[in-house]
Design a protein around this motif. Structure first.
Motif, PDB file in Angstrom:
ATOM      1  N   VAL A  83       0.847  -1.207   0.000  1.00 21.17           N
ATOM      2  CA  VAL A  83       0.000   0.000   0.000  1.00 21.17           C
ATOM      3  C   VAL A  83       0.879   1.253   0.000  1.00 21.17           C
ATOM      4  O   VAL A  83       0.618   2.211  -0.740  1.00 21.17           O
ATOM      5  CB  VAL A  83      -0.962  -0.025   1.206  1.00 21.17           C
ATOM      6  CG1 VAL A  83      -1.658   1.308   1.385  1.00 21.17           C
ATOM      7  CG2 VAL A  83      -1.994  -1.134   1.017  1.00 21.17           C
ATOM      8  N   CYS A  84       1.950   1.247   0.807  1.00 14.29           N
ATOM      9  CA  CYS A  84       2.856   2.414   0.829  1.00 14.29           C
ATOM     10  C   CYS A  84       3.414   2.684  -0.565  1.00 14.29           C
ATOM     11  O   CYS A  84       3.485   3.825  -1.017  1.00 14.29           O
ATOM     12  CB  CYS A  84       4.008   2.176   1.808  1.00 14.29           C
ATOM     13  SG  CYS A  84       3.504   2.270   3.525  1.00 14.29           S
ATOM     14  N   ARG A  85       3.806   1.617  -1.248  1.00 10.02           N
ATOM     15  CA  ARG A  85       4.375   1.777  -2.595  1.00 10.02           C
ATOM     16  C   ARG A  85       3.341   2.393  -3.545  1.00 10.02           C
ATOM     17  O   ARG A  85       3.649   3.305  -4.317  1.00 10.02           O
ATOM     18  CB  ARG A  85       4.814   0.389  -3.048  1.00 10.02           C
ATOM     19  CG  ARG A  85       5.696   0.203  -4.225  1.00 10.02           C
ATOM     20  CD  ARG A  85       7.125   0.635  -4.154  1.00 10.02           C
ATOM     21  NE  ARG A  85       8.090  -0.128  -3.399  1.00 10.02           N
ATOM     22  CZ  ARG A  85       8.956  -0.999  -3.898  1.00 10.02           C
ATOM     23  NH1 ARG A  85       8.967  -1.295  -5.169  1.00 10.02           N
ATOM     24  NH2 ARG A  85       9.847  -1.580  -3.130  1.00 10.02           N
ATOM     25  N   LEU A  86       2.105   1.914  -3.478  1.00 12.10           N
ATOM     26  CA  LEU A  86       1.062   2.467  -4.367  1.00 12.10           C
ATOM     27  C   LEU A  86       0.742   3.916  -4.004  1.00 12.10           C
ATOM     28  O   LEU A  86       0.498   4.737  -4.891  1.00 12.10           O
ATOM     29  CB  LEU A  86      -0.217   1.627  -4.302  1.00 12.10           C
ATOM     30  CG  LEU A  86      -0.189   0.232  -4.913  1.00 12.10           C
ATOM     31  CD1 LEU A  86      -1.613  -0.335  -4.983  1.00 12.10           C
ATOM     32  CD2 LEU A  86       0.424   0.218  -6.307  1.00 12.10           C
ATOM     33  N   LEU A  87       0.732   4.221  -2.711  1.00 13.14           N
ATOM     34  CA  LEU A  87       0.470   5.612  -2.292  1.00 13.14           C
ATOM     35  C   LEU A  87       1.536   6.526  -2.886  1.00 13.14           C
ATOM     36  O   LEU A  87       1.227   7.573  -3.476  1.00 13.14           O
ATOM     37  CB  LEU A  87       0.482   5.734  -0.765  1.00 13.14           C
ATOM     38  CG  LEU A  87      -0.745   5.200  -0.028  1.00 13.14           C
ATOM     39  CD1 LEU A  87      -0.475   5.109   1.480  1.00 13.14           C
ATOM     40  CD2 LEU A  87      -1.972   6.085  -0.278  1.00 13.14           C
ATOM     41  N   LEU A  88       2.803   6.111  -2.754  1.00 12.20           N
ATOM     42  CA  LEU A  88       3.910   6.919  -3.289  1.00 12.20           C
ATOM     43  C   LEU A  88       3.772   7.095  -4.795  1.00 12.20           C
ATOM     44  O   LEU A  88       3.921   8.206  -5.316  1.00 12.20           O
ATOM     45  CB  LEU A  88       5.235   6.209  -3.033  1.00 12.20           C
ATOM     46  CG  LEU A  88       6.047   6.582  -1.811  1.00 12.20           C
ATOM     47  CD1 LEU A  88       7.381   5.850  -1.854  1.00 12.20           C
ATOM     48  CD2 LEU A  88       6.273   8.093  -1.722  1.00 12.20           C
ATOM     49  N   GLU A  89       3.452   5.984  -5.473  1.00 14.71           N
ATOM     50  CA  GLU A  89       3.355   6.023  -6.945  1.00 14.71           C
ATOM     51  C   GLU A  89       2.318   7.027  -7.423  1.00 14.71           C
ATOM     52  O   GLU A  89       2.447   7.587  -8.497  1.00 14.71           O
ATOM     53  CB  GLU A  89       2.980   4.634  -7.480  1.00 14.71           C
ATOM     54  CG  GLU A  89       4.174   3.730  -7.638  1.00 14.71           C
ATOM     55  CD  GLU A  89       3.832   2.447  -8.386  1.00 14.71           C
ATOM     56  OE1 GLU A  89       4.740   1.654  -8.581  1.00 14.71           O
ATOM     57  OE2 GLU A  89       2.657   2.232  -8.758  1.00 14.71           O
ATOM     58  N   ARG A  90       1.254   7.210  -6.624  1.00 10.53           N
ATOM     59  CA  ARG A  90       0.229   8.143  -7.121  1.00 10.53           C
ATOM     60  C   ARG A  90       0.379   9.537  -6.512  1.00 10.53           C
ATOM     61  O   ARG A  90      -0.500  10.385  -6.653  1.00 10.53           O
ATOM     62  CB  ARG A  90      -1.177   7.595  -6.906  1.00 10.53           C
ATOM     63  CG  ARG A  90      -1.630   7.563  -5.468  1.00 10.53           C
ATOM     64  CD  ARG A  90      -3.075   7.131  -5.385  1.00 10.53           C
ATOM     65  NE  ARG A  90      -3.669   7.564  -4.139  1.00 10.53           N
ATOM     66  CZ  ARG A  90      -4.928   7.399  -3.804  1.00 10.53           C
ATOM     67  NH1 ARG A  90      -5.759   6.801  -4.635  1.00 10.53           N
ATOM     68  NH2 ARG A  90      -5.392   7.822  -2.663  1.00 10.53           N
ATOM     69  N   GLY A  91       1.499   9.757  -5.797  1.00 12.14           N
ATOM     70  CA  GLY A  91       1.806  11.113  -5.323  1.00 12.14           C
ATOM     71  C   GLY A  91       1.355  11.416  -3.909  1.00 12.14           C
ATOM     72  O   GLY A  91       1.462  12.552  -3.457  1.00 12.14           O
ATOM     73  N   ASP A  92       0.844  10.409  -3.185  1.00  7.40           N
ATOM     74  CA  ASP A  92       0.528  10.606  -1.771  1.00  7.40           C
ATOM     75  C   ASP A  92       1.793  10.364  -0.945  1.00  7.40           C
ATOM     76  O   ASP A  92       2.789   9.839  -1.448  1.00  7.40           O
ATOM     77  CB  ASP A  92      -0.564   9.632  -1.326  1.00  7.40           C
ATOM     78  CG  ASP A  92      -1.928   9.985  -1.909  1.00  7.40           C
ATOM     79  OD1 ASP A  92      -2.155  11.169  -2.196  1.00  7.40           O
ATOM     80  OD2 ASP A  92      -2.754   9.073  -2.098  1.00  7.40           O
ATOM     81  N   THR A  93       1.723  10.730   0.346  1.00  4.40           N
ATOM     82  CA  THR A  93       2.901  10.543   1.200  1.00  4.40           C
ATOM     83  C   THR A  93       2.578   9.601   2.348  1.00  4.40           C
ATOM     84  O   THR A  93       1.835   9.972   3.262  1.00  4.40           O
ATOM     85  CB  THR A  93       3.362  11.907   1.786  1.00  4.40           C
ATOM     86  OG1 THR A  93       3.525  12.810   0.702  1.00  4.40           O
ATOM     87  CG2 THR A  93       4.656  11.763   2.565  1.00  4.40           C
ATOM     88  N   PRO A  94       3.128   8.384   2.324  1.00  6.99           N
ATOM     89  CA  PRO A  94       2.933   7.495   3.470  1.00  6.99           C
ATOM     90  C   PRO A  94       3.893   7.840   4.600  1.00  6.99           C
ATOM     91  O   PRO A  94       5.079   8.076   4.361  1.00  6.99           O
ATOM     92  CB  PRO A  94       3.258   6.109   2.899  1.00  6.99           C
ATOM     93  CG  PRO A  94       4.057   6.330   1.672  1.00  6.99           C
ATOM     94  CD  PRO A  94       3.853   7.737   1.205  1.00  6.99           C
ATOM     95  N   ILE A  95       3.363   7.895   5.808  1.00  7.28           N
ATOM     96  CA  ILE A  95       4.187   8.091   7.003  1.00  7.28           C
ATOM     97  C   ILE A  95       4.058   6.769   7.768  1.00  7.28           C
ATOM     98  O   ILE A  95       2.967   6.441   8.245  1.00  7.28           O
ATOM     99  CB  ILE A  95       3.629   9.216   7.917  1.00  7.28           C
ATOM    100  CG1 ILE A  95       3.202  10.453   7.123  1.00  7.28           C
ATOM    101  CG2 ILE A  95       4.554   9.500   9.082  1.00  7.28           C
ATOM    102  CD1 ILE A  95       4.303  11.243   6.528  1.00  7.28           C
ATOM    103  N   VAL A  96       5.148   6.019   7.867  1.00  7.85           N
ATOM    104  CA  VAL A  96       5.052   4.659   8.420  1.00  7.85           C
ATOM    105  C   VAL A  96       5.307   4.671   9.924  1.00  7.85           C
ATOM    106  O   VAL A  96       6.251   5.302  10.400  1.00  7.85           O
ATOM    107  CB  VAL A  96       6.069   3.727   7.720  1.00  7.85           C
ATOM    108  CG1 VAL A  96       6.016   2.322   8.324  1.00  7.85           C
ATOM    109  CG2 VAL A  96       5.811   3.690   6.218  1.00  7.85           C
ATOM    110  N   VAL A  97       4.440   3.970  10.656  1.00 12.18           N
ATOM    111  CA  VAL A  97       4.658   3.720  12.080  1.00 12.18           C
ATOM    112  C   VAL A  97       4.680   2.210  12.251  1.00 12.18           C
ATOM    113  O   VAL A  97       3.727   1.528  11.883  1.00 12.18           O
ATOM    114  CB  VAL A  97       3.533   4.330  12.944  1.00 12.18           C
ATOM    115  CG1 VAL A  97       3.671   3.874  14.395  1.00 12.18           C
ATOM    116  CG2 VAL A  97       3.544   5.846  12.861  1.00 12.18           C
ATOM    117  N   ASP A  98       5.785   1.685  12.785  1.00  9.54           N
ATOM    118  CA  ASP A  98       5.934   0.227  12.841  1.00  9.54           C
ATOM    119  C   ASP A  98       6.994  -0.103  13.875  1.00  9.54           C
ATOM    120  O   ASP A  98       7.989   0.603  13.974  1.00  9.54           O
ATOM    121  CB  ASP A  98       6.379  -0.279  11.441  1.00  9.54           C
ATOM    122  CG  ASP A  98       6.106  -1.751  11.224  1.00  9.54           C
ATOM    123  OD1 ASP A  98       6.547  -2.562  12.052  1.00  9.54           O
ATOM    124  OD2 ASP A  98       5.462  -2.090  10.219  1.00  9.54           O
TER     125      ASP A  98
END
Ligand SMILES: NC(=O)c1ccc[n+]([C@@H]2O[C@H](COP(=O)([O-])OP(=O)(O)OC[C@H]3O[C@@H](n4cnc5c(N)ncnc54)[C@H](O)[C@@H]3O)[C@@H](O)[C@H]2O)c1
Length: 322
Positions: A16-31
């Motif tokens: 999902v993070c990869r797809l978000l980035l590809e469409r110009g959104d910014t994932p902020i990961v907490v893990d």
């Protein structure tokens, strides 16, 4: 959009993070990277945090404010059924406590939109084609943590004006990118590939079920399809009136364990023949998602079939072991 993704370094979250980035959104990961891998989210912001831990609400709310987060996708959870049977209290703290803290932080920071990772495990012993209004009677602590999570999400959404969707995944498999593949040997596809690597026969548990080839039938859905469903769900949240909905994510098609095992054997040279063992307790003959509702409400439909799932899983596995 800036999207906080808990569990973003995990198998599904990283897709999902990869797809978000590809469409110009910014994932902020907490893990907490306990079962995830930091290299899956290289180049993205990664906050290392146990979302179920003490002080997590304040840390999460700080991150949401400082990163100007507009929505949350909550994947972070433990997902091993036998472990949940052995450690039910820890599972409840991790999975129910985790989503509780995320919701608390969202309310504190004023973040209005949530996608929650649920599971077909909430249906328990359901059989056949399963729609969202089927009884939810999970048969193990893991499934119960997911159902309790859904209830909490629904209650908080109603009380605090949030918009939320719980996505009930069926059997997730395959890889969108080799480096994001599932490395945990918990599900059928990695289990078979591991046996084949060791030169051992893959195992089929029971071939006397009332199905065309006698083996269990499941709804295998490509992880990229699952990831695309998250984007569709996220995009729908700004325009819905209902605080919370639970939607199945599957293909609506069944594939048998025999089909999967033979499909994997065909893709590997000199693969030993499968061995058939006794049925495992608690395996229903056939479980397939009814996908009418997600198609109607999100306009999402799985695009990939079993061949793409198996091709991608085998080439990702080869890359990892080669
Ligand atoms: N893979 C499946 O077949 C499947 C099916 C149904 C539901 N789900 C759900 O989907 C979600 C993601 O599953 P996955 O297959 O990607 O698993 P995964 O183990 O690869 O990913 C889970 C991620 O969450 C992180 N995490 C777990 N607990 C955490 C905590 N307390 N604090 C911070 N981070 C934490 C892990 O480090 C990991 O990166 C889970 O909620 C799981 O229950 C998965």
């Amino acid at each position: 959009m800036r999207v906080l993704v808990t569990g973003g370094s995990g198998y599904i979250g990283s897709h999902v993070c990869r797809l978000l980035l590809e469409r110009g959104d910014t994932p902020i990961v907490v893990d907490d990277v306990a079962t995830g891998r930091a290299e899956r989210v290289q180049g993205m912001v990664l906050h290392r945090l146990d979302v179920s831990g003490d002080g997590a609400v304040a840390r999460l709310a700080d991150i949401m404010r400082s990163e100007s987060v507009a929505a949350v996708i909550h994947f972070a959870a433990r997902k091993q059924v036998p472990e949940s049977v052995a450690r039910p209290l820890w599972y409840s703290r991790q999975n129910i406590g985790g989503v509780r803290n995320v919701l608390d932080a969202m309310v504190t920071a004023g973040v209005p939109a949530l996608i929650f990772s649920s599971s077909a495990a909430v249906y328990g012993d359901a059989r056949g084609v399963v729609a969202e209004d089927a009884p939810t009677e999970p048969v193990n602590p893991y499934g119960r943590t997911k159902l309790a999570g859904e209830w909490l999400v629904a209650d908080a959404a109603r009380a605090h004006g949030l918009r939320a969707i719980s996505l009930r995944y069926f059997n997730v498999a395959g890889a969108g990118w080799p480096e994001l593949a599932d490395r945990a040997v918990l599900n059928l596809v990695p289990m078979v590939l591991e046996r084949l690597d060791a030169g051992a026969p893959p195992r089929i548990f029971g071939d006397d079920y009332p199905t065309p080839d006698g083996t269990c039938i499941r709804d295998f859905v490509h992880v990229l399809d699952i990831a695309e469903a998250h984007l569709a769900a996220l995009d729908s949240l700004s325009s819905v009136a209902v605080p919370h909905r639970a939607l199945n994510v599957g293909t609506g098609q069944g594939a048998s364990v025999h089909d999967v095992v033979e499909g994997l054997r065909e893709r590997r040279a000199d693969a030993p023949r499968a061995e058939v063992l006794a049925r495992r307790a608690g395996d229903p003959a056939a479980v397939i998602a009814d996908v009418d509702q997600i198609e109607r409400e999100l306009g999402w439909r799985a695009q990939r079939g079993l061949n793409e799932i198996l091709d991608s899983a085998v080439s990702a596995w080869r890359g990892a072991s080669g």
